[in-house]
Design a protein around this motif. Structure first.
Motif, PDB file in Angstrom:
ATOM      1  N   PRO A 113       0.809  -1.227   0.000  1.00  0.00           N
ATOM      2  CA  PRO A 113       0.000   0.000   0.000  1.00  0.00           C
ATOM      3  C   PRO A 113       0.844   1.279   0.000  1.00  0.00           C
ATOM      4  O   PRO A 113       0.498   2.243  -0.689  1.00  0.00           O
ATOM      5  CB  PRO A 113      -0.838  -0.128   1.276  1.00  0.00           C
ATOM      6  N   ALA A 114       1.936   1.300   0.747  1.00  0.00           N
ATOM      7  CA  ALA A 114       2.783   2.501   0.790  1.00  0.00           C
ATOM      8  C   ALA A 114       3.377   2.809  -0.584  1.00  0.00           C
ATOM      9  O   ALA A 114       3.454   3.969  -0.991  1.00  0.00           O
ATOM     10  CB  ALA A 114       3.900   2.326   1.819  1.00  0.00           C
ATOM     11  N   ALA A 115       3.782   1.780  -1.319  1.00  0.00           N
ATOM     12  CA  ALA A 115       4.345   1.984  -2.666  1.00  0.00           C
ATOM     13  C   ALA A 115       3.269   2.496  -3.622  1.00  0.00           C
ATOM     14  O   ALA A 115       3.526   3.392  -4.428  1.00  0.00           O
ATOM     15  CB  ALA A 115       4.960   0.692  -3.183  1.00  0.00           C
ATOM     16  N   ARG A 116       2.080   1.946  -3.519  1.00  0.00           N
ATOM     17  CA  ARG A 116       0.985   2.417  -4.377  1.00  0.00           C
ATOM     18  C   ARG A 116       0.618   3.866  -4.058  1.00  0.00           C
ATOM     19  O   ARG A 116       0.331   4.659  -4.953  1.00  0.00           O
ATOM     20  CB  ARG A 116      -0.218   1.488  -4.250  1.00  0.00           C
ATOM     21  N   GLN A 117       0.637   4.223  -2.776  1.00  0.00           N
ATOM     22  CA  GLN A 117       0.354   5.604  -2.377  1.00  0.00           C
ATOM     23  C   GLN A 117       1.423   6.555  -2.908  1.00  0.00           C
ATOM     24  O   GLN A 117       1.099   7.641  -3.390  1.00  0.00           O
ATOM     25  CB  GLN A 117       0.318   5.730  -0.851  1.00  0.00           C
ATOM     26  N   LEU A 118       2.684   6.142  -2.806  1.00  0.00           N
ATOM     27  CA  LEU A 118       3.768   6.982  -3.293  1.00  0.00           C
ATOM     28  C   LEU A 118       3.648   7.194  -4.796  1.00  0.00           C
ATOM     29  O   LEU A 118       3.761   8.321  -5.282  1.00  0.00           O
ATOM     30  CB  LEU A 118       5.127   6.365  -2.937  1.00  0.00           C
ATOM     31  N   LEU A 119       3.392   6.139  -5.539  1.00  0.00           N
ATOM     32  CA  LEU A 119       3.215   6.258  -6.984  1.00  0.00           C
ATOM     33  C   LEU A 119       2.025   7.173  -7.315  1.00  0.00           C
ATOM     34  O   LEU A 119       2.111   8.001  -8.228  1.00  0.00           O
ATOM     35  CB  LEU A 119       3.038   4.885  -7.626  1.00  0.00           C
ATOM     36  N   ALA A 120       0.950   7.055  -6.566  1.00  0.00           N
ATOM     37  CA  ALA A 120      -0.215   7.929  -6.787  1.00  0.00           C
ATOM     38  C   ALA A 120       0.145   9.387  -6.533  1.00  0.00           C
ATOM     39  O   ALA A 120      -0.287  10.267  -7.275  1.00  0.00           O
ATOM     40  CB  ALA A 120      -1.370   7.496  -5.895  1.00  0.00           C
ATOM     41  N   ARG A 121       0.968   9.651  -5.543  1.00  0.00           N
ATOM     42  CA  ARG A 121       1.410  11.034  -5.283  1.00  0.00           C
ATOM     43  C   ARG A 121       2.275  11.561  -6.418  1.00  0.00           C
ATOM     44  O   ARG A 121       2.159  12.723  -6.812  1.00  0.00           O
ATOM     45  CB  ARG A 121       2.160  11.117  -3.958  1.00  0.00           C
ATOM     46  N   PHE A 122       3.154  10.693  -6.913  1.00  0.00           N
ATOM     47  CA  PHE A 122       3.988  11.106  -8.048  1.00  0.00           C
ATOM     48  C   PHE A 122       3.091  11.457  -9.243  1.00  0.00           C
ATOM     49  O   PHE A 122       3.275  12.493  -9.884  1.00  0.00           O
ATOM     50  CB  PHE A 122       4.965  10.006  -8.463  1.00  0.00           C
ATOM     51  N   ARG A 123       2.156  10.580  -9.538  1.00  0.00           N
ATOM     52  CA  ARG A 123       1.266  10.818 -10.693  1.00  0.00           C
ATOM     53  C   ARG A 123       0.422  12.072 -10.499  1.00  0.00           C
ATOM     54  O   ARG A 123       0.197  12.809 -11.457  1.00  0.00           O
ATOM     55  CB  ARG A 123       0.392   9.587 -10.925  1.00  0.00           C
ATOM     56  N   ALA A 124      -0.047  12.315  -9.292  1.00  0.00           N
ATOM     57  CA  ALA A 124      -0.843  13.512  -9.020  1.00  0.00           C
ATOM     58  C   ALA A 124      -0.003  14.768  -9.188  1.00  0.00           C
ATOM     59  O   ALA A 124      -0.518  15.807  -9.621  1.00  0.00           O
ATOM     60  CB  ALA A 124      -1.414  13.446  -7.605  1.00  0.00           C
ATOM     61  N   ALA A 125       1.279  14.693  -8.905  1.00  0.00           N
ATOM     62  CA  ALA A 125       2.169  15.844  -9.081  1.00  0.00           C
ATOM     63  C   ALA A 125       2.287  16.210 -10.563  1.00  0.00           C
ATOM     64  O   ALA A 125       2.491  17.360 -10.912  1.00  0.00           O
ATOM     65  CB  ALA A 125       3.553  15.550  -8.498  1.00  0.00           C
ATOM     66  N   GLY A 126       2.123  15.204 -11.425  1.00  0.00           N
ATOM     67  CA  GLY A 126       2.248  15.423 -12.854  1.00  0.00           C
ATOM     68  C   GLY A 126       0.973  15.845 -13.546  1.00  0.00           C
ATOM     69  O   GLY A 126       0.965  16.107 -14.736  1.00  0.00           O
ATOM     70  N   SER A 127      -0.120  15.903 -12.803  1.00  0.00           N
ATOM     71  CA  SER A 127      -1.378  16.248 -13.474  1.00  0.00           C
ATOM     72  C   SER A 127      -1.823  17.672 -13.174  1.00  0.00           C
ATOM     73  O   SER A 127      -1.300  18.374 -12.417  1.00  0.00           O
ATOM     74  CB  SER A 127      -2.471  15.285 -13.069  1.00  0.00           C
TER      75      SER A 127
END
Length: 127
Positions: A113-127
């Protein structure tokens, strides 16, 4: 992912980078577009999330990271660390003024879950 305790205490700003290529020499910054700057509580939250990534096993992909974070100290002149994340081979490579050699390569569980959350934060930074 592990970082020295003083890095966690001294990081004042995190820069999120969408990596476009590998650096030309070891220890150089990963090239790419800066998508976000995290400060204050965002820094604390991101460092806690990265620190909670459970260890994992290496998968072979040739290390093709998509995201990087750079942690700056309070004057914003010194990059304490840069961590490049490859969600294909489950590896994070770190370097910087405050990173000891034994923490340069680490592996994490990308399905946690922590890795998925981190990836989601990265993707949100790009949108």
């Amino acid at each position: 992912m592990q970082l020295p305790a003083h890095v966690l205490a001294d990081t004042a700003l995190i820069e999120v980078v969408r990596i476009s290529a590998l650096p030309k020499k070891a220890g150089a910054p990963y090239p790419g577009e800066t998508l976000a700057h995290w400060v204050g509580g965002e820094v604390a939250d991101a460092l806690a999330l990265m620190g909670s990534l459970p260890g994992g096993e290496q998968h072979r992909c040739g290390f093709s990271p998509g995201w990087s974070v750079r942690g700056y100290e309070k004057s914003l002149d010194i990059v304490l660390f840069e961590a490049a994340f490859c969600f294909s081979c489950h590896e994070v490579r770190t370097h910087g003024a405050a990173v000891p050699p034994d923490l340069a390569r680490q592996f994490f569980d990308v399905d946690a879950p922590a890795a998925r959350q981190l990836l989601a934060r990265f993707r949100a930074a790009g949108s």
